[in-house]
Design a protein around this motif. Structure first.
Motif, PDB file in Angstrom:
ATOM      1  N   CYS A 134      34.945  35.721 -19.785  1.00  0.00           N
ATOM      2  CA  CYS A 134      35.111  35.982 -21.222  1.00  0.00           C
ATOM      3  C   CYS A 134      34.344  37.210 -21.700  1.00  0.00           C
ATOM      4  CB  CYS A 134      34.719  34.758 -22.033  1.00  0.00           C
ATOM      5  SG  CYS A 134      32.939  34.407 -22.021  1.00  0.00           S
ATOM      6  N   ARG A 176      31.316  37.486 -22.598  1.00  0.00           N
ATOM      7  CA  ARG A 176      30.291  37.199 -23.605  1.00  0.00           C
ATOM      8  C   ARG A 176      28.961  36.986 -22.892  1.00  0.00           C
ATOM      9  NH1 ARG A 176      31.287  31.909 -26.147  1.00  0.00           N
ATOM     10  NH2 ARG A 176      32.008  31.408 -24.080  1.00  0.00           N
ATOM     11  N   TRP A 178      40.684  33.637 -26.526  1.00  0.00           N
ATOM     12  CA  TRP A 178      40.351  32.585 -27.493  1.00  0.00           C
ATOM     13  C   TRP A 178      38.844  32.341 -27.542  1.00  0.00           C
ATOM     14  CZ3 TRP A 178      38.143  27.752 -26.449  1.00  0.00           C
ATOM     15  CH2 TRP A 178      38.089  26.869 -27.539  1.00  0.00           C
ATOM     16  N   VAL A 179      38.229  32.151 -26.379  1.00  0.00           N
ATOM     17  CA  VAL A 179      36.805  31.805 -26.342  1.00  0.00           C
ATOM     18  C   VAL A 179      35.924  32.999 -26.721  1.00  0.00           C
ATOM     19  CG1 VAL A 179      36.151  32.238 -23.920  1.00  0.00           C
ATOM     20  CG2 VAL A 179      35.217  30.261 -25.120  1.00  0.00           C
ATOM     21  N   LYS A 230      36.174  34.753 -29.196  1.00  0.00           N
ATOM     22  CA  LYS A 230      35.972  34.719 -30.650  1.00  0.00           C
ATOM     23  C   LYS A 230      34.905  33.698 -31.050  1.00  0.00           C
ATOM     24  CE  LYS A 230      40.767  35.985 -31.322  1.00  0.00           C
ATOM     25  NZ  LYS A 230      42.097  35.432 -31.575  1.00  0.00           N
ATOM     26  N   ARG A 231      34.447  32.919 -30.090  1.00  0.00           N
ATOM     27  CA  ARG A 231      33.410  31.914 -30.354  1.00  0.00           C
ATOM     28  C   ARG A 231      32.037  32.518 -30.058  1.00  0.00           C
ATOM     29  NH1 ARG A 231      38.353  30.959 -30.999  1.00  0.00           N
ATOM     30  NH2 ARG A 231      38.875  28.922 -31.808  1.00  0.00           N
ATOM     31  N   PRO A 232      30.983  31.932 -30.636  1.00  0.00           N
ATOM     32  CA  PRO A 232      29.641  32.440 -30.336  1.00  0.00           C
ATOM     33  C   PRO A 232      29.282  32.189 -28.864  1.00  0.00           C
ATOM     34  CG  PRO A 232      29.544  30.459 -31.703  1.00  0.00           C
ATOM     35  CD  PRO A 232      30.984  30.840 -31.593  1.00  0.00           C
ATOM     36  N   PHE A 274      28.862  28.625 -27.578  1.00  0.00           N
ATOM     37  CA  PHE A 274      29.934  27.659 -27.862  1.00  0.00           C
ATOM     38  C   PHE A 274      30.125  26.686 -26.703  1.00  0.00           C
ATOM     39  CE2 PHE A 274      34.433  26.478 -27.461  1.00  0.00           C
ATOM     40  CZ  PHE A 274      34.628  25.834 -28.663  1.00  0.00           C
ATOM     41  N   ARG A 275      30.250  25.415 -27.058  1.00  0.00           N
ATOM     42  CA  ARG A 275      30.551  24.369 -26.068  1.00  0.00           C
ATOM     43  C   ARG A 275      31.728  23.568 -26.562  1.00  0.00           C
ATOM     44  NH1 ARG A 275      24.691  21.764 -24.596  1.00  0.00           N
ATOM     45  NH2 ARG A 275      23.504  23.592 -25.141  1.00  0.00           N
ATOM     46  N   SER A 276      32.591  23.189 -25.686  1.00  0.00           N
ATOM     47  CA  SER A 276      33.710  22.340 -26.061  1.00  0.00           C
ATOM     48  C   SER A 276      33.181  20.967 -26.412  1.00  0.00           C
ATOM     49  CB  SER A 276      34.694  22.235 -24.897  1.00  0.00           C
ATOM     50  OG  SER A 276      35.697  21.303 -25.209  1.00  0.00           O
TER      51      SER A 276
END
Length: 97
Positions: free
Chosen positions: A9, A11, A78-79, A81-83, A86-88
């Motif tokens: 990702c 990140r 998709w991921v 865009k998460r911090p 982020f955890r599911s």
């Protein structure tokens, strides 16, 4: 020192989030002792939910190749865009391929 970067990702991987070592060639396909990459646990789970060990060994044995797979590219977008932490929140089994 800056946080390592997830090769799927792209990140940062903060030290307080679950992380995994991914064998670029699965251990069962000859990758024991081979190269590994550190990644978010959520990203690692998505790789193994998407691809078989044979597919990983044959066609997706680099981070660049993983990012070209349509489902993984969609997940990474998709991921991303998460911090970074982020955890599911949805525990789940592997989805059908």
């Amino acid at each position: 020192m800056s946080d390592p970067i997830c090769p799927l990702c792209l990140r940062p991987i903060p030290g307080d989030v679950p992380q995994s070592l991914h064998h670029l060639i699965p251990k069962l396909k000859g990758g024991k002792g081979g190269p590994t990459v550190l990644m978010h646990h959520i990203c690692h789970r998505e790789i193994h939910a998407t691809l078989s060990e044979a597919e990983l060994a044959r066609h997706f044995s680099t981070p660049e190749a993983l990012r070209t797979h349509p489902r993984l590219a969609k997940f990474a977008a998709w991921v991303a865009k998460r911090p970074p932490g982020f955890r599911s929140k949805v525990p789940g089994k592997r989805r059908g391929r």
